[in-house]
Motif scaffolding. Structure first.
Motif, PDB file in Angstrom:
ATOM      1  N   SER A  10       0.882  17.566  -9.183  1.00 32.52           N
ATOM      2  CA  SER A  10       2.060  17.224  -9.985  1.00 32.52           C
ATOM      3  C   SER A  10       3.056  16.451  -9.115  1.00 32.52           C
ATOM      4  CB  SER A  10       2.742  18.496 -10.503  1.00 32.52           C
ATOM      5  OG  SER A  10       4.117  18.191 -10.657  1.00 32.52           O
ATOM      6  N   PRO A  11       3.559  15.307  -9.628  1.00 28.12           N
ATOM      7  CA  PRO A  11       4.471  14.506  -8.822  1.00 28.12           C
ATOM      8  C   PRO A  11       5.717  15.285  -8.402  1.00 28.12           C
ATOM      9  CG  PRO A  11       4.391  13.682 -11.083  1.00 28.12           C
ATOM     10  CD  PRO A  11       3.298  14.688 -10.944  1.00 28.12           C
ATOM     11  N   LEU A  12       6.156  16.204  -9.252  1.00 30.50           N
ATOM     12  CA  LEU A  12       7.421  16.896  -8.940  1.00 30.50           C
ATOM     13  C   LEU A  12       7.284  17.724  -7.682  1.00 30.50           C
ATOM     14  CD1 LEU A  12       8.245  17.816 -12.604  1.00 30.50           C
ATOM     15  CD2 LEU A  12       9.152  15.927 -11.201  1.00 30.50           C
ATOM     16  N   LYS A  13       6.042  18.068  -7.345  1.00 32.11           N
ATOM     17  CA  LYS A  13       5.835  18.929  -6.163  1.00 32.11           C
ATOM     18  C   LYS A  13       5.795  18.107  -4.892  1.00 32.11           C
ATOM     19  CE  LYS A  13       3.727  22.974  -8.139  1.00 32.11           C
ATOM     20  NZ  LYS A  13       3.499  22.460  -9.509  1.00 32.11           N
ATOM     21  N   LYS A  14       5.913  16.786  -5.037  1.00 31.52           N
ATOM     22  CA  LYS A  14       5.707  15.952  -3.871  1.00 31.52           C
ATOM     23  C   LYS A  14       7.027  15.509  -3.302  1.00 31.52           C
ATOM     24  CE  LYS A  14       1.330  15.228  -5.198  1.00 31.52           C
ATOM     25  NZ  LYS A  14       0.663  16.420  -4.750  1.00 31.52           N
ATOM     26  N   GLN A  15       7.086  15.531  -2.001  1.00 27.09           N
ATOM     27  CA  GLN A  15       8.307  14.981  -1.393  1.00 27.09           C
ATOM     28  C   GLN A  15       8.130  13.491  -1.166  1.00 27.09           C
ATOM     29  OE1 GLN A  15       7.353  17.257   2.299  1.00 27.09           O
ATOM     30  NE2 GLN A  15       8.492  15.579   3.247  1.00 27.09           N
ATOM     31  N   TRP A  16       9.219  12.799  -1.107  1.00 27.34           N
ATOM     32  CA  TRP A  16       9.173  11.359  -0.841  1.00 27.34           C
ATOM     33  C   TRP A  16       8.906  11.134   0.639  1.00 27.34           C
ATOM     34  CZ3 TRP A  16       8.766   8.024  -4.649  1.00 27.34           C
ATOM     35  CH2 TRP A  16       9.220   8.396  -5.926  1.00 27.34           C
ATOM     36  N   LEU A  17       7.940  10.241   0.899  1.00 30.74           N
ATOM     37  CA  LEU A  17       7.587   9.898   2.277  1.00 30.74           C
ATOM     38  C   LEU A  17       7.978   8.444   2.524  1.00 30.74           C
ATOM     39  CD1 LEU A  17       3.952  11.367   2.195  1.00 30.74           C
ATOM     40  CD2 LEU A  17       6.009  12.488   3.111  1.00 30.74           C
ATOM     41  N   THR A  18       8.183   8.092   3.780  1.00 28.28           N
ATOM     42  CA  THR A  18       8.512   6.700   4.100  1.00 28.28           C
ATOM     43  C   THR A  18       7.242   5.947   4.483  1.00 28.28           C
ATOM     44  OG1 THR A  18      10.690   7.359   4.850  1.00 28.28           O
ATOM     45  CG2 THR A  18       9.897   5.211   5.586  1.00 28.28           C
ATOM     46  N   ALA A  19       7.035   4.822   3.810  1.00 26.86           N
ATOM     47  CA  ALA A  19       5.878   3.974   4.103  1.00 26.86           C
ATOM     48  C   ALA A  19       6.365   2.713   4.823  1.00 26.86           C
ATOM     49  CB  ALA A  19       5.183   3.585   2.806  1.00 26.86           C
ATOM     50  N   THR A  20       5.641   2.321   5.871  1.00 28.50           N
ATOM     51  CA  THR A  20       5.982   1.087   6.581  1.00 28.50           C
ATOM     52  C   THR A  20       4.859   0.076   6.367  1.00 28.50           C
ATOM     53  OG1 THR A  20       7.114   2.404   8.240  1.00 28.50           O
ATOM     54  CG2 THR A  20       6.627   0.112   8.814  1.00 28.50           C
ATOM     55  N   VAL A  21       5.223  -1.137   5.947  1.00 29.25           N
ATOM     56  CA  VAL A  21       4.212  -2.174   5.708  1.00 29.25           C
ATOM     57  C   VAL A  21       3.642  -2.638   7.050  1.00 29.25           C
ATOM     58  CG1 VAL A  21       3.752  -4.448   4.714  1.00 29.25           C
ATOM     59  CG2 VAL A  21       5.410  -2.911   3.612  1.00 29.25           C
ATOM     60  N   ARG A  22       2.324  -2.500   7.225  1.00 31.88           N
ATOM     61  CA  ARG A  22       1.681  -2.931   8.474  1.00 31.88           C
ATOM     62  C   ARG A  22       0.933  -4.246   8.302  1.00 31.88           C
ATOM     63  NH1 ARG A  22       4.728  -0.488  11.595  1.00 31.88           N
ATOM     64  NH2 ARG A  22       4.431   1.737  11.994  1.00 31.88           N
ATOM     65  N   GLU A  23       0.518  -4.525   7.040  1.00 34.40           N
ATOM     66  CA  GLU A  23      -0.225  -5.773   6.803  1.00 34.40           C
ATOM     67  C   GLU A  23      -0.043  -6.190   5.343  1.00 34.40           C
ATOM     68  OE1 GLU A  23      -4.842  -7.442   7.188  1.00 34.40           O
ATOM     69  OE2 GLU A  23      -4.395  -5.329   7.635  1.00 34.40           O
ATOM     70  N   GLU A  96       7.987 -10.307  -2.211  1.00 35.29           N
ATOM     71  CA  GLU A  96       8.923 -10.371  -1.076  1.00 35.29           C
ATOM     72  C   GLU A  96       8.560  -9.484   0.106  1.00 35.29           C
ATOM     73  OE1 GLU A  96      11.735 -10.400  -4.779  1.00 35.29           O
ATOM     74  OE2 GLU A  96      12.530  -9.238  -3.087  1.00 35.29           O
ATOM     75  N   ALA A  97       7.803  -8.419  -0.138  1.00 35.10           N
ATOM     76  CA  ALA A  97       7.580  -7.433   0.934  1.00 35.10           C
ATOM     77  C   ALA A  97       6.980  -8.090   2.188  1.00 35.10           C
ATOM     78  CB  ALA A  97       6.663  -6.313   0.437  1.00 35.10           C
ATOM     79  N   ARG A  98       7.465  -7.673   3.347  1.00 35.58           N
ATOM     80  CA  ARG A  98       7.024  -8.243   4.622  1.00 35.58           C
ATOM     81  C   ARG A  98       6.587  -7.130   5.564  1.00 35.58           C
ATOM     82  NH1 ARG A  98       6.915 -11.747   1.981  1.00 35.58           N
ATOM     83  NH2 ARG A  98       8.014 -13.734   1.844  1.00 35.58           N
ATOM     84  N   VAL A  99       5.770  -7.479   6.558  1.00 34.44           N
ATOM     85  CA  VAL A  99       5.382  -6.515   7.594  1.00 34.44           C
ATOM     86  C   VAL A  99       6.648  -5.933   8.213  1.00 34.44           C
ATOM     87  CG1 VAL A  99       4.306  -6.262   9.867  1.00 34.44           C
ATOM     88  CG2 VAL A  99       3.143  -7.575   8.063  1.00 34.44           C
ATOM     89  N   GLY A 100       6.660  -4.599   8.349  1.00 31.23           N
ATOM     90  CA  GLY A 100       7.845  -3.938   8.930  1.00 31.23           C
ATOM     91  C   GLY A 100       8.772  -3.368   7.869  1.00 31.23           C
ATOM     92  N   ASP A 101       8.676  -3.880   6.627  1.00 26.66           N
ATOM     93  CA  ASP A 101       9.518  -3.340   5.552  1.00 26.66           C
ATOM     94  C   ASP A 101       9.171  -1.878   5.315  1.00 26.66           C
ATOM     95  OD1 ASP A 101      10.002  -6.091   3.138  1.00 26.66           O
ATOM     96  OD2 ASP A 101      10.543  -5.848   5.253  1.00 26.66           O
ATOM     97  N   ARG A 102      10.156  -1.116   4.817  1.00 28.35           N
ATOM     98  CA  ARG A 102       9.932   0.300   4.502  1.00 28.35           C
ATOM     99  C   ARG A 102      10.373   0.613   3.088  1.00 28.35           C
ATOM    100  NH1 ARG A 102      11.642   3.738   9.806  1.00 28.35           N
ATOM    101  NH2 ARG A 102       9.928   2.977  11.071  1.00 28.35           N
ATOM    102  N   PHE A 103       9.652   1.504   2.435  1.00 31.12           N
ATOM    103  CA  PHE A 103      10.077   2.023   1.134  1.00 31.12           C
ATOM    104  C   PHE A 103       9.492   3.413   0.959  1.00 31.12           C
ATOM    105  CE2 PHE A 103       5.939   1.220  -0.650  1.00 31.12           C
ATOM    106  CZ  PHE A 103       5.522   0.004  -0.147  1.00 31.12           C
TER     107      PHE A 103
END
Ligand code: FAD
Length: 264
Positions: A10-23, A96-103
């Motif tokens: 269930s999505p509600l049980k999930k915490q938000w994680l930070t993703a970094t664009v590597r490629e 627009e997303a670039r290597v190094g961007d985070r979301f």
């Protein structure tokens, strides 16, 4: 190597994680893959998806769902996004997303539209456009499993699998080269393309929308009890599922995922 875990999906049980664009990988003129580094990613199964959340400098947030394109054993998470006209989130991810961007993202989500190598029977995948993304995770997982099987014992092992993939045009075929390579391994995978908006000169493949005759000729007979996964735009998914039931396939063996608008 990420551990395979079973987490409540269930999505509600999930915490938000930070993703970094590597490629950033251009798949087609309107589709891009983002290879993401997500520390403490809990692992996933082929077919699952994530929620992606973008936050603007003024605090405004937008959230959408995206299937995971990479196999569970991959070191990083890959998402593949089609840029939609005036698309709020896809224009960033696929433009627009670039290597190094985070979301932020959370997941994995979805325990229903999942394939694992222990599932018996032929595998029949039907995808339309970006709907191929979770099916590609299944094919990548299958390929890794077939490699392992062949290395361990069964040299010439094959397992019947077919992907029927509907794309608008030849340029719009996502993962074209990799699918050709996977089909070239001789481990039982066949990839069938159909183009719906015109085919290039010399094209010998199919060039019409998926219909009953195509599903009969390109799919497996119902008595072989294939595991069926259908993903793409809602009309394609509903027509294909309905037709396969009409052709005698058990509804229990047909799994569907619709890529309709998910804006929040
Ligand atoms: C479980 C799940 C998994 C998904 N996985 C993927 C994926 O792997 N790759 C991917 O590219 N997309 C995927 N999607 C679709 C994705 O969640 C978004 O809907 C899509 O990216 C559009 O968001 P947007 O913010 O760019 O467009 P929005 O700003 O939300 O919409 C812009 C315009 O496009 C229309 N629209 C929105 N979404 C769609 C759509 N899916 N199809 C047609 N028109 C639409 C809207 O009605 C609106 O007119 C998935 C959806 C679901 C439910």
């Amino acid at each position: 190597m990420l551990q395979q875990t079973t987490v409540a999906s269930s999505p509600l049980k999930k915490q938000w994680l930070t993703a970094t664009v590597r490629e950033v990988i251009d798949e087609t003129p309107r589709v891009r893959s983002l290879v993401l580094d997500v520390p403490s990613w809990p692992g996933h199964r082929a077919g699952q998806h994530v929620d992606v959340r973008l936050t603007a400098p003024d605090g405004y947030q937008a959230q959408r769902s995206y299937s995971i394109a990479s196999a569970p054993a991959a070191d990083m998470i890959t998402l593949t996004v089609e840029m939609l006209p005036d698309g709020e989130v896809s224009s960033y991810l696929a433009g627009e997303a670039r290597v190094g961007d985070r979301f932020e993202l959370r997941g994995p989500i979805g325990g229903y539209f999942v394939w694992t190598p222990d599932l018996e029977g032929p595998l029949f995948l039907v995808g339309g456009g970006s709907g191929v993304v979770p099916l590609m995770a299944m094919l990548r997982e299958r390929a890794a499993n077939m490699m392992m099987l062949r290395e361990r014992a069964a040299k010439g092992a094959t397992q019947p699998a077919r992907l029927l993939f509907s794309s608008r045009s030849y340029e719009d075929i996502i993962y074209r080269a990799e699918l050709e390579q996977l089909a070239g391994r001789g481990d039982g995978l066949n990839v069938i393309h159909t183009l719906t908006r015109g085919a290039p000169a010399g094209w010998t493949g199919l060039s019409r929308r998926i219909d009953a005759m195509m599903l009969t000729e390109q799919g497996f007979a119902p008595d072989l009890m294939p595991r069926i996964f259908i993903c793409g735009p809602t009309p394609l998914v509903e027509t294909t599922a309905f037709t396969l039931r009409e052709l005698g396939h058990s509804p229990k063996l047909i799994k569907t995922e619709r890529f309709g608008p998910t804006g929040k």
